[in-house]
Write a protein that holds these residues in place. Structure first.
Motif, PDB file in Angstrom:
ATOM      1  N   ILE A  50       1.527   9.874  -7.931  1.00  0.00           N
ATOM      2  CA  ILE A  50       1.673   8.680  -7.092  1.00  0.00           C
ATOM      3  C   ILE A  50       0.347   8.539  -6.360  1.00  0.00           C
ATOM      4  O   ILE A  50       0.106   9.191  -5.345  1.00  0.00           O
ATOM      5  CB  ILE A  50       2.807   8.839  -6.053  1.00  0.00           C
TER       6      ILE A  50
ATOM      7  N   GLU B 277       0.809  -1.219   0.000  1.00  0.00           N
ATOM      8  CA  GLU B 277       0.000   0.000   0.000  1.00  0.00           C
ATOM      9  C   GLU B 277       0.842   1.270   0.000  1.00  0.00           C
ATOM     10  O   GLU B 277       1.988   1.276   0.443  1.00  0.00           O
ATOM     11  CB  GLU B 277      -0.921   0.008   1.238  1.00  0.00           C
ATOM     12  N   VAL B 278       0.241   2.334  -0.493  1.00  0.00           N
ATOM     13  CA  VAL B 278       0.872   3.654  -0.468  1.00  0.00           C
ATOM     14  C   VAL B 278       0.026   4.563   0.410  1.00  0.00           C
ATOM     15  O   VAL B 278      -1.161   4.761   0.151  1.00  0.00           O
ATOM     16  CB  VAL B 278       0.967   4.245  -1.892  1.00  0.00           C
TER      17      VAL B 278
ATOM     18  N   ARG C 149       5.846  -4.178  -1.650  1.00  0.00           N
ATOM     19  CA  ARG C 149       6.534  -2.927  -1.309  1.00  0.00           C
ATOM     20  C   ARG C 149       5.525  -1.858  -0.921  1.00  0.00           C
ATOM     21  O   ARG C 149       4.532  -1.661  -1.606  1.00  0.00           O
ATOM     22  CB  ARG C 149       7.342  -2.476  -2.523  1.00  0.00           C
ATOM     23  N   SER C 150       5.806  -1.180   0.186  1.00  0.00           N
ATOM     24  CA  SER C 150       4.893  -0.108   0.572  1.00  0.00           C
ATOM     25  C   SER C 150       5.626   1.232   0.630  1.00  0.00           C
ATOM     26  O   SER C 150       6.851   1.286   0.696  1.00  0.00           O
ATOM     27  CB  SER C 150       4.231  -0.430   1.916  1.00  0.00           C
ATOM     28  N   PHE C 151       4.829   2.290   0.601  1.00  0.00           N
ATOM     29  CA  PHE C 151       5.393   3.639   0.623  1.00  0.00           C
ATOM     30  C   PHE C 151       4.649   4.523   1.615  1.00  0.00           C
ATOM     31  O   PHE C 151       3.430   4.400   1.757  1.00  0.00           O
ATOM     32  CB  PHE C 151       5.274   4.295  -0.758  1.00  0.00           C
TER      33      PHE C 151
ATOM     34  N   THR D 159       6.352   4.881  -9.013  1.00  0.00           N
ATOM     35  CA  THR D 159       5.264   4.025  -9.494  1.00  0.00           C
ATOM     36  C   THR D 159       5.806   2.707 -10.031  1.00  0.00           C
ATOM     37  O   THR D 159       5.224   1.644  -9.824  1.00  0.00           O
ATOM     38  CB  THR D 159       4.459   4.773 -10.579  1.00  0.00           C
TER      39      THR D 159
ATOM     40  N   ARG E  35       6.320   0.247  -7.375  1.00  0.00           N
ATOM     41  CA  ARG E  35       5.159  -0.257  -6.638  1.00  0.00           C
ATOM     42  C   ARG E  35       4.913  -1.728  -6.939  1.00  0.00           C
ATOM     43  O   ARG E  35       5.098  -2.182  -8.060  1.00  0.00           O
ATOM     44  CB  ARG E  35       3.899   0.545  -7.002  1.00  0.00           C
TER      45      ARG E  35
ATOM     46  N   ASP F 131      -3.221   4.866  -1.597  1.00  0.00           N
ATOM     47  CA  ASP F 131      -4.360   4.074  -1.157  1.00  0.00           C
ATOM     48  C   ASP F 131      -5.087   4.797  -0.023  1.00  0.00           C
ATOM     49  O   ASP F 131      -6.301   4.736   0.080  1.00  0.00           O
ATOM     50  CB  ASP F 131      -3.880   2.698  -0.669  1.00  0.00           C
TER      51      ASP F 131
END
Lengths: 249, 434
Positions: free
Chosen positions: A211, A28-29, A196-198, A189, A192, A214
């Motif tokens: 970007i 998730e971002v 992997r999360s950000f 992006t 992603r 979520d």
């Protein structure tokens, strides 16, 4: 999964964070937005392990590891990467040498052997093209003489080489023109994926056009005062932060 | 037995050969009159050479085993190699030198041109020659004097290596390098002092570079002596009109290192660039004293030293700039940047300006700092372990100077010497990246 629970932190006795709760599952971002001085950068630094902060309560765990007990390099070994708001200039230390030292440090932490010079250079070449980093910058001292945009691009370049599982972007959009912003966002992006999360810290909604997060959280006075989906960011753009800060106060 | 007595005893054992022996005796007498420096002397207050009086030196030794490898083997250069004070023909490449470069070796001159050698050494036994310069003349087993013809441009560098191979008996070597550049001549000179082993030997080196009108000389002088060695280096630069000399002093290896650089700008248009890097680690004491004397108008000097003290190491930089009365249009800058890496380390940095004129631009600055904490965190956040991150930053600090050395092989040699104590750093620097 990144899990922050009831995090309280201060600098020189001055409370900055007052009970942050945040969970970022893999893949998730999450965007952290908020006015200046709300504690966004402090949160980013605390995850990465910058010295100078005192955690008075709460915890930060990543994949069930207690990050607060780890050195910055060990956190990096666990997969954490902080893209700095103000990338540091390091005179005399070549960009590629630094990356090689970082890559091998990470691999050693993970029980892997060193990457061969050929393999490493091929990786560097591929990523240089992808991120659109000027060739000449590779062999220059880290960030020295780089423009603001080049510095930010260098952060994303490093991130794409080191391939962290948790990327913390601290106002990576500040100081970027729209073209540079797109390239940086493309780089993120591209990284992603389900594993992997950000955490994307930003003052402006603009970056989130590229970007797409979520979830969006609003930080004010050291607390998350509102969480929502992408639409919250658009609302913030339209209404500003004052209505939320007023609620919190 | 003191150092001077050791020299006297040694000279007694050598049978007199024409005027050369007399010149050596005169030089020794001059050293006696001058007296070896003591810490009560202002210029030596940071550096105690008392240890030299307590060591039983052996001056009479002859060259023994050849070193396993002479450094900078890959560099295309004209080589003049001395091992334990004696010329080593097998390691040298004199036959590649063009006729425009006249090179005299002392051991040959002692039979072929004894008067010249006596005169040459005699100059260090009179006037204001320092005690150590005089001792160099008294003791120089061998040495080299180079003359560059007018307008001649030497393409490959002249590489002069003074190697001391490991031995138990403390020895004294007296390396001697003299360069005189004719009008418009150009050359790059690398002077390396390299040692290994454990002996408490003494290198008492003397180097003089004099240039005529318009000559341009780059001179890189690196000290990588053995761990217990003492290195005393005297460097004289005498710069002609419109001539430019660039000197780089690198001090890395040796227990006690003292370098005196004495630069005279006595003709209009003369320019000197003095760069230095020293790294004083565990038990090391490294002292640079530089003196730039602006004796003529329209002369300039530009000096940058970078020093590091780690462990209980101590670094000293004393930079004197003199602008004589009546001269004008002088530009003189001096910077001393230092990094203190430990609580026990010490850096003493002191600019000394003696300005007796008005029409000049003079700037100087000295800093002593620690590693940049932000940079340290940046590297660690990338995954570089703390010890390596520190080593990289220290390396970066000196690299700012080293990067200006145009001879890649020399840069690499210094970098690898520098990385000797740090396996991690050595690994980062190894493997020619891009």
């Amino acid at each position: 999964m990144l899990k922050i629970e009831n995090l309280h932190a201060e600098v020189d006795g001055k409370p900055i964070l007052r009970g942050i709760n945040l969970t970022v599952p893999a893949g998730e971002v999450h965007a952290i937005m908020g006015p200046n001085g709300s504690g966004k950068s402090t949160l980013a630094y605390l995850i990465a392990g910058r010295p100078g902060y005192t955690v008075t309560q709460g915890s930060i765990t990543y994949n069930d590891k207690d990050l607060l007990a780890l050195s910055p390099e060990d956190r990096a070994g666990e997969g954490v990467f902080l893209a700095f708001q103000y990338p540091v200039e390091i005179p005399g230390v070549n960009n590629v040498y630094m990356l090689k030292a970082a890559m091998n440090g990470l691999r050693k932490y993970r029980g892997l052997g060193e990457m061969s010079a050929v393999e490493f250079l091929n990786l560097v070449k591929t990523k240089t093209k992808e991120i659109g980093l000027k060739d000449g910058l590779l062999n220059r001292p880290v960030n020295q003489g780089f423009s603001g945009g080049e510095k930010k691009r260098n952060e994303v370049f490093q991130m794409s080489i080191l391939e962290p599982s948790l990327g913390i972007l601290d106002e990576t959009d500040s100081g970027l023109d729209i073209d540079a912003l797109k390239i940086v966002a493309d780089g993120v992006t591209r990284l992603r994926g389900p594993a992997r999360s950000f955490v994307v810290v930003t003052h402006y909604q603009r970056l989130l056009d590229y970007i797409v997060p979520d979830y969006v959280h609003v930080l004010a006075h050291g607390q998350i005062v509102k969480s929502g989906t992408r639409e919250l960011a658009l609302e913030l753009e339209a209404r500003g932060y004052d209505w939320l800060s007023a609620d919190a106060a | 037995m003191g150092l001077l007595e050791t020299f006297a005893r040694h000279l007694e054992t050598v049978s007199p050969v024409n005027g050369i022996h007399a010149a050596r005796l005169a030089a020794l007498a001059h050293a006696g009159v001058r007296g070896l420096p003591e810490i009560s002397d202002e210029d030596w207050k940071y550096t105690d050479i008392g240890r030299l009086h307590r060591i039983e030196f052996n001056l009479g030794r002859s060259p023994d085993r050849a070193p396993v490898a002479v450094p900078l083997a890959g560099l295309e250069a004209h080589r003049v190699v001395f091992i334990n004070g004696h010329f080593s023909a097998v390691h040298s490449t004199l036959d590649t030198l063009p006729k425009e470069v006249r090179l005299r070796l002392f051991h040959r001159a002692s039979t072929e041109e004894p008067e010249w050698l006596a005169t040459h050494l005699g100059k260090l036994g009179t006037g204001d020659a320092s005690a150590f310069a005089a001792l160099n003349a008294a003791g120089a087993q061998d040495g080299v004097a180079v003359e560059l013809a007018n307008a001649y441009r030497l393409v490959q560098p002249l590489l002069v290596i003074f190697m001391n191979t490991g031995e138990l008996h403390p020895s004294v070597v007296s390396p001697h390098l003299h360069v005189s550049a004719g009008a418009g001549a150009e050359a790059s000179i690398i002077e390396l002092h390299v040692g290994d082993g454990e002996a408490t030997s003494l290198t008492n080196a003397f180097t003089r570079i004099e240039t005529s009108r318009g000559a341009r000389i780059s001179h890189y002088r690196a000290i990588c002596e053995a761990v217990n060695a003492t290195h005393i280096g005297q460097l004289q630069l005498d710069i002609g009109s419109d001539s430019e000399v660039e000197n780089f002093s690198l001090a890395l290896g040796g227990r006690l290192i003292r370098v005196d650089i004495d630069c005279r700008l006595a003709a209009a248009g003369g320019k000197v660039v003095l760069n230095g890097v020293f790294v004083a680690g565990l038990d090391q004491h490294i002292d640079h004293h530089t003196r730039v004397d602006h004796r003529a108008s329209h002369t300039s000097s530009d000096e940058t030293y970078r020093g590091i003290a780690d462990g209980n190491g101590r670094g000293v930089f004393n930079g004197k700039i003199i602008v004589q009365p009546g001269v004008e249009k002088i530009v003189a800058t001096q910077a001393s940047h230092n990094l203190l890496l430990s609580n026990e380390g010490e850096i003493d940095t002191k600019p000394e300006l003696e300005i007796y004129a008005d029409d000049l631009r003079c700037a100087h600055g000295a800093t002593v700092g620690q590693l940049d904490e932000d940079a340290l965190f940046y590297l660690r956040a990338r995954g570089v372990p703390e010890a390596e991150a520190r080593a990289l930053l220290v390396y970066g600090f000196v690299q700012a100077s080293l990067a200006t050395i145009p001879v890649r092989e020399l840069q690499a040699l210094v970098s690898s010497r520098f990385a000797n104590d740090n396996e991690a750093l050595a690994r980062i620097l190894s493997g020619n990246l891009i």
